[in-house]
Scaffold this motif. Structure first.
Motif, mmCIF file in Angstrom:
data_model
loop_
_atom_site.group_PDB
_atom_site.id
_atom_site.type_symbol
_atom_site.label_atom_id
_atom_site.label_comp_id
_atom_site.label_asym_id
_atom_site.label_seq_id
_atom_site.Cartn_x
_atom_site.Cartn_y
_atom_site.Cartn_z
ATOM 1 N N ARG A 40 -0.139 -5.363 1.594
ATOM 2 C CA ARG A 40 0.891 -6.176 0.933
ATOM 3 C C ARG A 40 2.237 -5.997 1.641
ATOM 4 N NH1 ARG A 40 0.657 -4.365 -4.379
ATOM 5 N NH2 ARG A 40 2.026 -2.725 -3.651
ATOM 6 N N ASN A 41 2.558 -4.751 1.972
ATOM 7 C CA ASN A 41 3.829 -4.504 2.670
ATOM 8 C C ASN A 41 3.833 -5.138 4.056
ATOM 9 O OD1 ASN A 41 4.925 -3.205 0.525
ATOM 10 N ND2 ASN A 41 4.506 -1.136 1.257
ATOM 11 N N GLN A 42 2.687 -5.057 4.716
ATOM 12 C CA GLN A 42 2.568 -5.695 6.035
ATOM 13 C C GLN A 42 2.848 -7.197 5.903
ATOM 14 O OE1 GLN A 42 1.522 -4.050 9.122
ATOM 15 N NE2 GLN A 42 2.229 -6.001 9.968
ATOM 16 N N GLU A 43 2.244 -7.785 4.892
ATOM 17 C CA GLU A 43 2.374 -9.230 4.682
ATOM 18 C C GLU A 43 3.812 -9.606 4.288
ATOM 19 O OE1 GLU A 43 -1.164 -10.953 2.683
ATOM 20 O OE2 GLU A 43 0.326 -11.836 1.322
ATOM 21 N N ARG A 44 4.385 -8.816 3.384
ATOM 22 C CA ARG A 44 5.725 -9.150 2.878
ATOM 23 C C ARG A 44 6.855 -8.761 3.806
ATOM 24 N NH1 ARG A 44 5.703 -7.076 -3.296
ATOM 25 N NH2 ARG A 44 4.259 -8.612 -4.094
ATOM 26 N N TYR A 45 6.713 -7.592 4.415
ATOM 27 C CA TYR A 45 7.851 -7.044 5.163
ATOM 28 C C TYR A 45 7.585 -6.904 6.657
ATOM 29 C CZ TYR A 45 8.898 -5.795 0.346
ATOM 30 O OH TYR A 45 9.097 -5.840 -1.009
ATOM 31 N N GLY A 46 6.375 -7.224 7.083
ATOM 32 C CA GLY A 46 6.074 -7.209 8.506
ATOM 33 C C GLY A 46 5.729 -5.845 9.073
ATOM 34 N N ALA A 47 5.580 -4.844 8.212
ATOM 35 C CA ALA A 47 5.161 -3.511 8.673
ATOM 36 C C ALA A 47 4.442 -2.817 7.518
ATOM 37 C CB ALA A 47 6.359 -2.682 9.122
ATOM 38 N N GLY A 48 3.535 -1.912 7.883
ATOM 39 C CA GLY A 48 2.754 -1.209 6.871
ATOM 40 C C GLY A 48 3.530 -0.052 6.263
ATOM 41 N N TYR A 49 4.576 -0.395 5.506
ATOM 42 C CA TYR A 49 5.360 0.665 4.856
ATOM 43 C C TYR A 49 4.507 1.365 3.809
ATOM 44 C CZ TYR A 49 9.408 -1.530 7.002
ATOM 45 O OH TYR A 49 10.290 -2.040 7.923
ATOM 46 N N CYS A 50 4.748 2.653 3.679
ATOM 47 C CA CYS A 50 4.021 3.452 2.697
ATOM 48 C C CYS A 50 4.192 2.846 1.308
ATOM 49 C CB CYS A 50 4.576 4.881 2.703
ATOM 50 S SG CYS A 50 3.651 5.961 1.597
ATOM 51 N N PRO A 51 3.069 2.592 0.618
ATOM 52 C CA PRO A 51 3.189 2.008 -0.717
ATOM 53 C C PRO A 51 3.638 3.016 -1.778
ATOM 54 C CG PRO A 51 0.877 2.230 -0.094
ATOM 55 C CD PRO A 51 1.687 2.682 1.087
ATOM 56 N N CYS A 52 3.713 4.292 -1.408
ATOM 57 C CA CYS A 52 4.064 5.327 -2.386
ATOM 58 C C CYS A 52 5.485 5.832 -2.192
ATOM 59 C CB CYS A 52 3.112 6.508 -2.278
ATOM 60 S SG CYS A 52 1.409 6.011 -2.127
ATOM 61 N N ARG A 53 6.228 5.193 -1.352
ATOM 62 C CA ARG A 53 7.608 5.621 -1.107
ATOM 63 C C ARG A 53 8.519 4.406 -1.251
ATOM 64 N NH1 ARG A 53 6.920 10.763 1.339
ATOM 65 N NH2 ARG A 53 4.913 10.897 2.379
ATOM 66 N N ILE A 54 9.769 4.697 -1.547
ATOM 67 C CA ILE A 54 10.734 3.611 -1.750
ATOM 68 C C ILE A 54 11.383 3.258 -0.408
ATOM 69 C CG2 ILE A 54 12.775 2.902 -3.058
ATOM 70 C CD1 ILE A 54 10.874 3.876 -5.072
ATOM 71 N N ARG A 55 11.351 1.987 -0.060
ATOM 72 C CA ARG A 55 12.040 1.562 1.154
ATOM 73 C C ARG A 55 13.533 1.555 0.891
ATOM 74 N NH1 ARG A 55 11.805 -3.427 2.538
ATOM 75 N NH2 ARG A 55 11.497 -3.898 0.358
ATOM 76 N N SER A 56 14.324 1.926 1.897
ATOM 77 C CA SER A 56 15.776 1.900 1.716
ATOM 78 C C SER A 56 16.304 0.489 1.953
ATOM 79 C CB SER A 56 16.448 2.874 2.694
ATOM 80 O OG SER A 56 16.371 2.350 4.009
ATOM 81 N N GLY A 57 15.523 -0.292 2.720
ATOM 82 C CA GLY A 57 15.986 -1.638 3.074
ATOM 83 C C GLY A 57 16.605 -1.638 4.467
ATOM 84 N N ASP A 58 16.877 -0.446 5.008
ATOM 85 C CA ASP A 58 17.408 -0.315 6.364
ATOM 86 C C ASP A 58 16.202 -0.137 7.304
ATOM 87 O OD1 ASP A 58 18.241 0.679 8.811
ATOM 88 O OD2 ASP A 58 19.770 1.993 7.960
ATOM 89 N N PRO A 59 15.894 -1.151 8.114
ATOM 90 C CA PRO A 59 14.682 -1.103 8.933
ATOM 91 C C PRO A 59 14.599 0.123 9.825
ATOM 92 C CG PRO A 59 15.764 -3.242 9.139
ATOM 93 C CD PRO A 59 16.689 -2.369 8.355
ATOM 94 N N LYS A 60 15.751 0.592 10.288
ATOM 95 C CA LYS A 60 15.741 1.752 11.164
ATOM 96 C C LYS A 60 15.303 3.014 10.408
ATOM 97 C CE LYS A 60 18.393 3.521 14.983
ATOM 98 N NZ LYS A 60 19.737 3.713 15.512
#
Ligand code: SF4
Length: 93
Positions: A40-60
């Motif tokens: 889902r993260n890959q599809e939505r955000y273009g990378a396989g972000y960990c689904p159990c952690r909060i993204r900061s929104g800062d790609p770096k």
């Protein structure tokens, strides 16, 4: 959600597990929930972000939580599994 995305996430996880001597969660329901989150993260955000952690929104900054995240080795070593319980310590030789 695209089922292919889940299978891609599964192949990537399997490959990493093979390379590093980990095993994937043997509980298929839990395993699939994590793979689904990664897809889902890959599809939505273009990378396989960990689904159990909060993204900061800062790609770096968030690069550190693209699976396999920077934390997984330490977590597996110390706790026997990564935070999401995707990877587990494999049988020792
Ligand atoms: S905790 Fe790390 S290794 Fe485990 S699923 Fe999340 S990103 Fe991947």
């Amino acid at each position: 959600m695209n089922e292919d995305g889940i299978e891609e996430a599964r192949s990537r996880a399997k490959q990493l597990a093979k390379e590093k001597g980990y095993i994937l969660n043997v509980d298929e329901r839990q395993l699939e929930a994590v793979l689904r989150g990664l897809a889902r993260n890959q599809e939505r955000y273009g990378a396989g972000y960990c689904p159990c952690r909060i993204r900061s929104g800062d790609p770096k900054k968030d690069q550190t939580i693209i699976c396999p995240c920077v934390h997984h080795e330490k977590e597996i070593e110390e706790e026997g599994a990564c935070h999401c319980r995707l990877f587990f310590k494999g049988p020792s030789e």
